[in-house]
Design an enzyme around this catalytic site. Sequence first.
Site, PDB file in Angstrom:
ATOM      1  N   ALA A   1     -21.102 -41.599 -48.467  1.00  0.00           N
ATOM      2  CA  ALA A   1     -21.084 -40.223 -47.951  1.00  0.00           C
ATOM      3  C   ALA A   1     -21.309 -39.199 -49.055  1.00  0.00           C
ATOM      4  O   ALA A   1     -20.466 -38.329 -49.299  1.00  0.00           O
ATOM      5  CB  ALA A   1     -19.763 -39.946 -47.219  1.00  0.00           C
TER       6      ALA A   1
ATOM      7  N   ASP B   1     -16.966 -64.637 -42.427  1.00  0.00           N
ATOM      8  CA  ASP B   1     -17.440 -64.368 -43.786  1.00  0.00           C
ATOM      9  C   ASP B   1     -16.289 -63.988 -44.722  1.00  0.00           C
ATOM     10  O   ASP B   1     -16.316 -64.301 -45.910  1.00  0.00           O
ATOM     11  CB  ASP B   1     -18.482 -63.248 -43.761  1.00  0.00           C
ATOM     12  CG  ASP B   1     -19.829 -63.727 -43.238  1.00  0.00           C
ATOM     13  OD1 ASP B   1     -19.975 -64.943 -42.993  1.00  0.00           O
ATOM     14  OD2 ASP B   1     -20.726 -62.876 -43.076  1.00  0.00           O
TER      15      ASP B   1
ATOM     16  N   ALA C   1     -23.191 -56.182 -46.245  1.00  0.00           N
ATOM     17  CA  ALA C   1     -21.808 -55.837 -45.916  1.00  0.00           C
ATOM     18  C   ALA C   1     -21.608 -54.317 -45.984  1.00  0.00           C
ATOM     19  O   ALA C   1     -22.349 -53.558 -45.366  1.00  0.00           O
ATOM     20  CB  ALA C   1     -20.860 -56.590 -46.851  1.00  0.00           C
TER      21      ALA C   1
END
Length: 292
Positions: free
Chosen positions: A208, A71, A185
């Site tokens: 995060a 990819d 992704a």
Amino acid sequence: MKAAIYTQKNDLDVFLYLSRFISELDKRGVKAIVHTGTAENLQFSANFKTFSNYEGLASHGVDFFFSFGGDGTIVSSLYYIQDLGIPVVGVNMGRLGFLASFTKENLFGYLDDILRGNTNISHRSVVEVHLPEEYDIFPYALNDVAISRRETTSMITVESYIDNEFLNVFWGDGVIVSTPTGSTAYSLSCGGPIIAPDNNNFVITPIAPHNLNVRPLIVNDDVEVKFRVQSRAKHFTLSLDSRLVHIPVETEFSVRKAQFHFALVHPNDLNFYETIRQKLLWGQDRREHKNS
């Protein structure tokens, strides 16, 4: 008819495979236009016309762009194709391969259908970054644009606006703006949703986040998303797919949909949901059962 050939691999197996592929193109009256780096690394005996950039590819009037690899190779082909609208045939010679719909084993069986146009073409949206003029970078990404910290373990603060309306201040490691193509992704690994490629959306995914009530947000892709970053370090990192640039904090920039699409070729017998089932092993029980 002309076909561009592009790969980032340079081993013997790829040389032998591409030599056979070019021979099959020649039998069908299709002229091969080879990426300059590919021709130099694999050292073909024949002399091919080559391309090394957008202008070079445009000058050849190519009908198809064959990408051999994973990819990442398909994503990097955006640099050469941009707004030319050339259909891209992704041949998976890597690992997972969400975008590469053909394998090196089945490509030759599909080749006549590809050249005759007896396939489906998925028009994928592209994201564009607008930075101050002093930053001379390729501004487009097929998967995503990511804002992340640099040279610090401390959180960064990302102030965000949608069409000049205040959205949020993200505290954490950064933020991703993903297209539907990129939803499988980086965004996916940060808890973002999978979006079918024919949807007109972006995903804004925190990386995060310190505030646990902050979650990925899906927005229409006709909006402009503006950002301003604060950090204890002097710079933050901006990535466009796999390309990195370091930007001084407090720099204001925006992300919006590009004015062109990326055309990806698929076999008629394959759809997005089948690809998801195959790649993510949905509906398969991987547990081992002992005989009772």
